[in-house]
Scaffold this motif. Structure first.
Motif, mmCIF file in Angstrom:
data_model
loop_
_atom_site.group_PDB
_atom_site.id
_atom_site.type_symbol
_atom_site.label_atom_id
_atom_site.label_comp_id
_atom_site.label_asym_id
_atom_site.label_seq_id
_atom_site.Cartn_x
_atom_site.Cartn_y
_atom_site.Cartn_z
ATOM 1 N N UNK A 76 66.729 66.824 134.061
ATOM 2 C CA UNK A 76 67.192 67.155 135.412
ATOM 3 C C UNK A 76 68.650 66.755 135.610
ATOM 4 N N UNK A 77 68.999 65.554 135.181
ATOM 5 C CA UNK A 77 70.359 65.055 135.396
ATOM 6 C C UNK A 77 71.349 65.768 134.489
ATOM 7 N N UNK A 78 70.995 65.937 133.217
ATOM 8 C CA UNK A 78 71.889 66.649 132.298
ATOM 9 C C UNK A 78 72.161 68.067 132.790
ATOM 10 N N UNK A 79 71.146 68.700 133.382
ATOM 11 C CA UNK A 79 71.262 70.110 133.772
ATOM 12 C C UNK A 79 72.390 70.330 134.781
ATOM 13 N N UNK B 278 78.736 58.672 128.865
ATOM 14 C CA UNK B 278 78.558 58.231 130.251
ATOM 15 C C UNK B 278 77.368 58.946 130.887
ATOM 16 N N UNK B 279 77.303 60.244 130.694
ATOM 17 C CA UNK B 279 76.232 61.043 131.293
ATOM 18 C C UNK B 279 74.866 60.545 130.856
ATOM 19 N N UNK C 120 63.316 61.927 145.671
ATOM 20 C CA UNK C 120 61.896 61.627 145.803
ATOM 21 C C UNK C 120 61.079 62.401 144.773
ATOM 22 N N UNK C 121 61.426 63.657 144.575
ATOM 23 C CA UNK C 121 60.719 64.474 143.585
ATOM 24 C C UNK C 121 61.004 63.978 142.164
ATOM 25 N N UNK C 122 62.218 63.548 141.918
ATOM 26 C CA UNK C 122 62.600 63.074 140.586
ATOM 27 C C UNK C 122 61.938 61.746 140.229
ATOM 28 N N UNK C 123 61.512 61.002 141.224
ATOM 29 C CA UNK C 123 60.966 59.665 140.982
ATOM 30 C C UNK C 123 59.661 59.678 140.195
ATOM 31 N N UNK D 138 95.791 62.980 126.710
ATOM 32 C CA UNK D 138 95.647 61.534 126.607
ATOM 33 C C UNK D 138 94.777 60.907 127.670
ATOM 34 N N UNK D 139 94.336 61.708 128.637
ATOM 35 C CA UNK D 139 93.462 61.196 129.695
ATOM 36 C C UNK D 139 92.001 61.266 129.293
ATOM 37 N N UNK D 140 91.134 61.034 130.257
ATOM 38 C CA UNK D 140 89.694 61.105 130.047
ATOM 39 C C UNK D 140 89.118 62.235 130.893
ATOM 40 N N UNK D 141 88.101 62.889 130.362
ATOM 41 C CA UNK D 141 87.505 64.026 131.058
ATOM 42 C C UNK D 141 86.451 63.565 132.056
ATOM 43 N N UNK D 142 86.478 64.180 133.226
ATOM 44 C CA UNK D 142 85.535 63.884 134.305
ATOM 45 C C UNK D 142 85.107 65.204 134.933
ATOM 46 N N UNK D 143 83.959 65.226 135.607
ATOM 47 C CA UNK D 143 83.560 66.473 136.278
ATOM 48 C C UNK D 143 84.519 66.810 137.408
ATOM 49 N N UNK D 144 84.827 68.103 137.541
ATOM 50 C CA UNK D 144 85.716 68.531 138.620
ATOM 51 C C UNK D 144 85.131 68.151 139.978
ATOM 52 N N UNK D 145 83.818 68.224 140.068
ATOM 53 C CA UNK D 145 83.128 67.837 141.297
ATOM 54 C C UNK D 145 81.820 67.163 140.912
ATOM 55 N N UNK D 146 81.560 65.973 141.437
ATOM 56 C CA UNK D 146 80.336 65.244 141.101
ATOM 57 C C UNK D 146 79.159 65.856 141.847
ATOM 58 N N UNK D 147 78.098 66.228 141.147
ATOM 59 C CA UNK D 147 76.924 66.811 141.817
ATOM 60 C C UNK D 147 76.316 65.818 142.815
ATOM 61 N N UNK D 148 75.807 66.351 143.908
ATOM 62 C CA UNK D 148 75.167 65.517 144.937
ATOM 63 C C UNK D 148 73.662 65.777 144.934
ATOM 64 N N UNK D 149 72.884 64.701 144.870
ATOM 65 C CA UNK D 149 71.425 64.810 144.835
ATOM 66 C C UNK D 149 70.873 64.314 146.165
#
Length: 467
Positions: free
Chosen positions: A57-60, A227-228, A44-47, A27-38
């Protein structure tokens, strides 16, 4: 990358399983176990990336190899090839320090297309890989339904049923959903509000017998992929504004009813994007404003407004924020949601409220203020806002320091809400795709806001795969 439930009884499942589960089985909502850190260097490279490259890049980070890179890139390219603007979500400067992020260049002229074009293609991809028929069930306050139907119609192995509140969406929103003549699409207009539809959806997904019998999958923003996909355009907007202005961070003003769009911004910030203030813009259904102001989350009386897509009292994605506010303590979240179910409200501590006020600002926009904002910006800048975006702009004016740069999310094309625009004595030209809708027959059934009645209609749509 593993995903967990906010309520703690679903743990360590992968990306594809997260997509297919939608609402967690507890009944809950799914979230990442750990949020990736950029890192700053990576940002700067992604810009310099295109929107599609940035999405990859983000989906990966979250797909984590479950979909081969070449196939993920192909899904992304296919999803955004349907958009009318080469940038997908262009940023427009309206006046000094004030920008709008145009999210309405997809097939149904609403921001939901950005996530649902991808999710529709992803479901089709999974169906082909597994041979499984996908039965999608969703509720809409107007835009999700049209975007979801457009995202999956005609795709082999997918059928969809959408609930919308009868008479409580704009005419264009209704036509976009109900003029689709396809045996794999069922539109149910429920005699009630969006909250009634959302409640029925959650009840059906929580009923494992029904969920498994009909192979139900979620299209609403309870599905983490929604959300992603929306997180990407926060990164893209920041990069575009930073190219024009020297700045350390950007504020965002977000029209929101179900808390999904603003939560995507919160997620982007937690990933490392230099987001300043996140402004929650609501209308008279302002439960979220009340929570951010007083720390009390309590539904009030439902009100129909000029911005119907935000006519929501109980925001599904609010539980995802609670999970982080409570220090990722799933037991505390579960206890609080049980209390909400029994008592009808949530109250957080003074310390927690201080954190809420660090995370968000909020303003509930009354109807006349919404219309006045549309008129003001049209007169002063010739930029026509839809009523939801107008709520975002009004909240920007109330909550944003004039020295700070702010991007307001323009969530829909104004042609979708001409009833409100006409109240401002403004005549607009409809895009051809919208004009054509008025000459088409409609296909819908009006039903009671009742779980069992919805199940009876699902039986008709999905009967050949029920077991």
């Amino acid at each position: 990358m593993n995903f967990v439930s906010t309520r703690g009884n679903v743990t360590k499942i992968g990306f594809i399983d997260t997509v297919l589960m939608g609402l967690a089985n507890d009944g809950g909502l799914l979230v990442p176990e750990k949020i990736p850190q950029i890192s700053a260097d990576k940002l700067e490279a992604m810009s310099e990336l295109t929107y599609q490259e940035l999405a990859f890049e983000i989906f990966s980070y979250y797909v984590d190899g479950e979909i081969p890179d070449n196939e993920l890139k192909a899904l992304i390219e296919k999803s955004y090839a349907t958009f009318r603007h080469p940038e997908v979500t262009p940023v427009k400067k309206v006046k000094d320090n004030m920008f709008v992020l145009e999210l309405f260049h997809g097939p149904t002229f609403a921001f939901k297309d950005i996530a649902l074009q991808f999710l529709g293609n992803l479901y089709s991809y999974v169906s082909k890989k597994t041979g499984e028929t996908i039965h999608i069930l969703g509720a809409t306050s107007g835009d999700t339904g049209a975007s979801a139907i457009e995202g999956v119609r005609g795709k082999e192995g997918i059928r969809i049923c959408i609930l919308h509140p009868h008479g409580k969406v704009s005419k264009v929103q209704e036509l976009q959903m109900t003029t689709v003549d396809d045996k794999s699409v069922l539109n149910l207009a429920i005699k009630g509000t969006f909250d009634d539809g959302q409640r029925i959806i959650k009840e059906l997904f929580a009923d494992m017998n029904v969920k498994n019998k009909y192979h139900l999958r979620a299209i609403n923003s309870i599905n983490f992929v929604r959300i992603l996909a929306q997180t990407v355009y926060y990164f893209y907007a920041y990069f575009q504004v930073k190219k024009e202005l020297e700045l350390q961070s950007v504020n965002f003003s977000v029209p929101t009813g179900n808390f999904g769009d603003i939560f995507a911004g919160y997620l982007a910030k937690k990933m490392g994007l230099p987001v300043g203030n996140l402004i929650v813009a609501t209308n008279e259904n302002n439960i979220l404003e009340g929570f951010i102001r007083d720390g009390v989350y309590e539904p009030g009386e439902f009100r129909s407004t000029y911005s119907p897509s935000m006519d929501i009292q109980v925001a599904s994605n609010f539980e995802r924020y609670l999970y982080y506010l409570l220090g990722e303590d799933s037991k505390a979240v579960s206890d609080l949601m049980e209390k909400f179910q029994s008592e009808g409200k949530i109250v957080v501590s003074e310390e927690q409220l201080r954190q809420v006020k660090v995370d968000f600002a909020a303003h509930g926009v009354e109807g006349e203020e919404c219309l006045q904002t549309i008129s003001k910006y049209y007169d002063e800048t010739s930029y026509l806002l839809d009523p939801h975006t107008a709520c975002g702009v009004a909240a920007y004016e109330r909550c944003n320091d004039s020295s700070e740069v702010c991007v307001t999310l323009a969530t829909a094309h104004p042609a979708k809400f001409n009833e409100s625009v006409e109240r401002c004595n403004i005549q607009q030209t409809f895009p051809e795709q919208i004009s054509q809708l008025f000459n088409k027959p409609q296909y819908l059934e009006v039903v009671e806001a009742d779980k069992d009645e919805v199940v009876r209609h699902l039986e008709t749509l999905f009967r050949f795969t029920a077991n």
